[in-house]
Design an enzyme around this catalytic site. Structure first.
Site, PDB file in Angstrom:
ATOM      1  CE  LYS A 255      40.279 -91.539 -20.134  1.00 34.77           C
ATOM      2  NZ  LYS A 255      40.485 -90.131 -19.158  1.00 34.77           N
ATOM      3  NE  ARG A 256      38.799 -84.439 -24.970  1.00 33.47           N
ATOM      4  CZ  ARG A 256      40.448 -83.664 -25.993  1.00 33.47           C
ATOM      5  NH1 ARG A 256      40.470 -83.828 -27.143  1.00 33.47           N
ATOM      6  NH2 ARG A 256      40.662 -82.369 -25.176  1.00 33.47           N
TER       7      ARG A 256
END
Length: 491
Positions: A255-256
């Site tokens: 996600k990052r």
RNA sequence: GGCGCAUUCGUCUAGCGGUUAGGACACCUCCCUCUCAAGGAGGAGAUCGCGGGUUCAAAUCCCGCAUGCGCUACCA
């Protein structure tokens, strides 16, 4: 007769379907379809704390979008169900009981606090962290005492103290692990749910899975799985670990790194054909030149041997390029239908909905080859719809021209245009080209001024086609407005 | 720290003892051209992580090292 190919995608319903996970599903699916085997979908919902409502639907949605259909699964059933691990708890409990009875597993009463503390000390002493086997050889009375104290135990596997486990991965080759480096991992948690290790083995065996195709992150867990297979007396499947998709920093894509859900790509205007082709090409290749392949070509040519061994960075530029290729390959009607929802959604709110489909149909051919992502469509056709064009008047003035000469050119154009009997691409060209010459202007100069006047943009589809779609009324009105802007500019 | 795996243009990759190390994206130039795209033609870009071997010959085989990643949970 060789065992039939049965592969599975076994996601944990903890969120939106990650592209990495979807690629794993795709490799499994390709394997099944290539070999004429079965592709099963199994939901590994054994972590109650991470479970996300609706995640199963998201996962199915993502798979369906790419056309990764499953032969057995939660919704379609099958002979090996149920396909939710949370509905198979008895099976895991029985397996755990059996292992305990056999002496291959034991109850552990250690508190989470003790385990945390233990690990902290191990790390401080630069020892490899791992369970210290505190409960491995508890005497019966000690156990009884703990039970009486109300402690609900976990079940741990009794890993052999010596020896090693080897396996041959179809991609990575021979891999060896010393038992001394594996600690007594948990099989059954205190809440009665199994860990991945137990559930995975029990189910893969029960479902007669022939090949476990999963991400490289699982190779170090594989010896544990093999140990369980051995203790249970089951034949293990073939293992196939594939390299991970990584972010620009080379760490496992997550996600990052931004949007990593396959659903996000759909939302951003990528075609499923693109994603299918592109994802297949991350870590897999057919030869030294073939890159554009249809789903069927991918099925026909897929082979495990051609999966690489190194993690690959997700190359957005190339994805965009490929999406452009697929968009251009669409029939105009198909392109229109796919772009329509994006237009309905992305055009400025004052534009009346539903959109006039016939009008839309006429402009779509003009933007098809200019569209890389469906989300760009509204921006490319916006000027066809808005009432008032908002642009910097100086953009009307082409190179080597003045406000005055531009004014004259536009004014002359307006007069000729209003008298034009047929207003189409051809007639516009036969009118405007000579006009430029007549005005002593280069074609680019006149067309540039007209382009800005009529669209408010400096980069658009070809002018005559654009004007033809806009129609005479709109063009004349916009040229008038441009003249007005120019007059205000010079006064 | 331990264990495992990996290492070819910026990126994705081809290569499986003898190649001018090939292709694609991105980038640059030119052509086409009313702008933007698309298309066409070129260009630049990799001493194949480093060091040792083996061999007539190594990106390709072997050994070290370095670096990166993964795992190291009652998460998967």
């Amino acid at each position: 007769m060789p065992t039939p190919v049965r592969v599975r995608f076994a996601p944990s319903p903890t969120g939106r379907p990650h592209v990495g996970g979807i690629r794993t599903a795709m490799f499994n699916w390709l394997m099944a379809r290539h070999a004429g085997g079965k592709f099963v979908l199994r939901i590994e919902d054994t972590d109650v704390t991470r479970k996300v409502e609706g995640a199963v639907e998201y996962i199915m949605d993502g798979l369906k979008w790419l056309g990764l259909d499953w032969d057995e699964g939660p919704d379609v059933g099958g002979d090996y169900g149920p396909y939710y691990q949370s509905q198979r708890l008895d099976l895991y409990r029985q397996a755990a009981d059996r292992l305990v009875k056999q002496g291959d597993a034991y109850y552990c009463y250690c508190s989470p606090e003790r385990l945390v503390e233990m690990r902290k000390e191990q790390v401080a002493r630069k020892q490899p962290p791992g369970y210290d086997r505190h409960c491995r050889d508890l005497a019966p009375q000690e156990r009884a005492q703990k039970e009486a104290g109300g402690i609900v135990p976990v079940v741990r596997f009794k890993v052999p103290l010596e020896g090693q486990t080897k396996f041959t991965d179809l991609i990575y080759g021979d891999v060896t692990f010393e038992h001394s480096t594996i600690d007594d991992f948990v099989l059954l948690k205190s809440d009665g749910y199994p860990t991945y290790h137990l559930a995975n083995v029990v189910d893969d065996h029960a479902m007669e899975i022939s090949h476990v195709i999963r991400g490289e992150e699982w190779v170090s867990s594989t010896p544990r799985h093999l140990l369980i297979y051995g203790a249970l007396g089951y034949d293990p499947p073939q293992y196939v670990h594939h390299p991970l998709i990584v972010g620009p920093d080379r760490a496992k894509l997550s996600k990052r790194h931004g949007d990593v859900s396959i659903l996000e790509f759909r939302k951003h205007g990528y075609l499923p054909e693109t994603m299918f082709n592109f994802l297949a090409l991350i870590g897999w290749s057919l030869d030294d030149k073939t890159e554009l392949m249809t789903r069927q070509e991918l099925i026909d040519n897929f082979s495990l041997e051609r999966i690489g061994k190194t993690g690959a960075i997700f190359n957005r530029d190339k994805l965009d390029w490929m999406n452009g290729v697929y968009i251009r390959s669409l029939s105009i009607e198909d392109f229109t239908q796919r772009a329509l929802p994006f237009l309905e959604q992305g055009l400025p709110s004052p534009v009346k909905r539903p959109l006039d489909i016939d009008y839309v149909r006429r402009m779509m051919p003009l933007i098809q080859e200019r569209t890389k992502k469906l989300t760009e469509a509204p921006g490319l056709v916006k000027f066809f719809f808005v009432d008032k064009l908002d642009y910097d008047p100086t953009l009307l003035i082409a190179r080597n021209m003045t406000p005055e000469s531009t004014l004259a050119a536009l004014d002359a154009s307006s007069q000729r245009l209003s008298k034009l009997s047929i207003f189409n691409e051809e007639s516009l060209e036969t009118l405007l080209r000579p006009l430029a010459e007549e005005l002593g202007l280069k074609a680019g100069q006149l067309f540039g001024a007209l382009r800005t006047a009529v669209t408010g943009e400096t980069a658009t589809p070809p002018l005559f086609q654009t004007m033809a779609v806009l129609g005479r009324e709109r063009c004349l009105r916009r040229i008038d407005e441009a003249l007005e802007k120019l007059r205000r500019l010079s006064s």
